[in-house]
Motif scaffolding. Structure first.
Motif, short mmCIF file in Angstrom:
data_model
loop_
_atom_site.label_atom_id
_atom_site.label_comp_id
_atom_site.label_asym_id
_atom_site.label_seq_id
_atom_site.Cartn_x
_atom_site.Cartn_y
_atom_site.Cartn_z
N UNK A 1 0.84 -1.20 0.00
CA UNK A 1 0.00 0.00 0.00
C UNK A 1 0.87 1.25 0.00
N UNK A 2 1.93 1.23 0.82
CA UNK A 2 2.84 2.38 0.93
C UNK A 2 3.49 2.70 -0.41
N UNK A 3 3.98 1.68 -1.10
CA UNK A 3 4.70 1.96 -2.35
C UNK A 3 3.75 2.40 -3.46
N UNK A 4 2.57 1.84 -3.51
CA UNK A 4 1.60 2.26 -4.54
C UNK A 4 1.11 3.67 -4.24
N UNK A 5 0.90 3.99 -2.96
CA UNK A 5 0.46 5.35 -2.63
C UNK A 5 1.56 6.36 -2.92
N UNK A 6 2.81 5.98 -2.77
CA UNK A 6 3.92 6.88 -3.13
C UNK A 6 3.91 7.16 -4.63
N UNK A 7 3.62 6.12 -5.42
CA UNK A 7 3.54 6.34 -6.88
C UNK A 7 2.38 7.28 -7.20
N UNK A 8 1.25 7.08 -6.53
CA UNK A 8 0.11 7.98 -6.74
C UNK A 8 0.50 9.41 -6.37
N UNK A 9 1.25 9.57 -5.30
CA UNK A 9 1.69 10.89 -4.88
C UNK A 9 2.59 11.52 -5.95
N UNK A 10 3.55 10.76 -6.46
CA UNK A 10 4.45 11.31 -7.50
C UNK A 10 3.65 11.75 -8.72
N UNK A 11 2.65 10.98 -9.11
CA UNK A 11 1.83 11.34 -10.26
C UNK A 11 1.00 12.59 -9.96
N UNK A 12 0.48 12.72 -8.75
CA UNK A 12 -0.29 13.92 -8.40
C UNK A 12 0.61 15.15 -8.35
N UNK A 13 1.83 15.00 -7.88
CA UNK A 13 2.77 16.12 -7.87
C UNK A 13 3.09 16.53 -9.30
N UNK A 14 3.30 15.54 -10.17
CA UNK A 14 3.56 15.84 -11.58
C UNK A 14 2.35 16.54 -12.20
N UNK A 15 1.15 16.06 -11.90
CA UNK A 15 -0.07 16.68 -12.41
C UNK A 15 -0.18 18.12 -11.91
N UNK A 16 0.14 18.34 -10.62
CA UNK A 16 0.04 19.67 -10.04
C UNK A 16 1.03 20.64 -10.67
N UNK A 17 2.09 20.14 -11.25
CA UNK A 17 3.05 21.01 -11.95
C UNK A 17 2.50 21.48 -13.29
N UNK A 18 1.51 20.76 -13.81
CA UNK A 18 0.95 21.09 -15.12
C UNK A 18 -0.45 21.68 -15.06
N UNK A 19 -1.23 21.30 -14.06
CA UNK A 19 -2.63 21.72 -13.94
C UNK A 19 -2.96 21.97 -12.48
N UNK A 20 -4.02 22.71 -12.22
CA UNK A 20 -4.41 22.92 -10.82
C UNK A 20 -4.82 21.61 -10.14
#
Length: 190
Positions: A132-151
């Motif tokens: 769960x921890x490692x998959x949630x970290x991947x989700x976090x990285x993707x959300x951070x990447x998304x936040x760099x491009x969109x609100x």
């Protein structure tokens, strides 16, 4: 209230899906990948719950509900103010982050401080919580990447950051309060 009368709609057969605001977007778009990975995190929590009892199971159930809230938040990008006033989007709240922090602090208070990194594993529950921890970290990285491009709602990113920490501490709790943690031995197999 959500009503799902028909599961397949055929509207995604050309590689697009609908966001929560009705906009069509490619299924490989970063936003879809981000909330899809949140859904994947939720599925791993479901596996962990197979090994959890009582209080831990109740906390994991609350996290699963929060993860659906997070998916709803991410699938509904900002709309115009008139549309949001009429149909307010579900957004992650700082109170959800604060709850995770309080639970982390309470669980961690009973654990001995770490003097080594630990390997994912130990009990079945701990191993699943590390997944769960490692998959949630991947989700976090993707959300951070998304936040760099969109609100993106800042509370959504904070929640994912705390969530992976929650899973780490919960895995230690599941390993007999950390006594059964599997410690990393640097260079042990040289």
């Amino acid at each position: 209230m959500v009503v799902l009368n028909k599961i397949y709609t055929k509207t995604g057969d050309q590689g697009e899906t609908a966001l929560g605001n009705g906009a069509r977007i490619a299924k490989h778009a970063l936003r879809v990948t981000a909330y899809g990975t949140v859904d994947e995190t939720n599925a791993t929590v479901g596996l962990a719950r197979l090994h959890a009892a009582d209080a831990m199971d109740a906390r994991l159930a609350a996290i699963q509900n929060d993860l659906f809230d997070l998916g709803a938040d991410l699938c509904r990008p900002d709309m115009d103010k008139d549309a949001e006033a009429e149909f307010p989007p579900l957004r992650m709240a700082d109170s959800q982050v604060a709850r995770l922090e309080a639970e982390i602090d309470a669980m961690n208070a009973a654990l001995e401080p770490l003097r080594s990194f630990i390997l994912p594993g130990g009990s079945a529950l701990a191993a699943h919580l590390h997944l769960c921890r490692t998959v949630s970290r991947r989700a976090e990285r993707l959300c951070v990447e998304l936040a760099a491009a969109e609100p993106v709602n800042p509370a959504a990113v904070k929640f994912l950051n705390r969530l992976s920490d929650w899973f780490f501490v919960a895995a230690r709790v599941a390993n007999n309060g950390g006594k059964d943690d599997v410690l990393w031995v640097p260079g042990a197999n040289r």
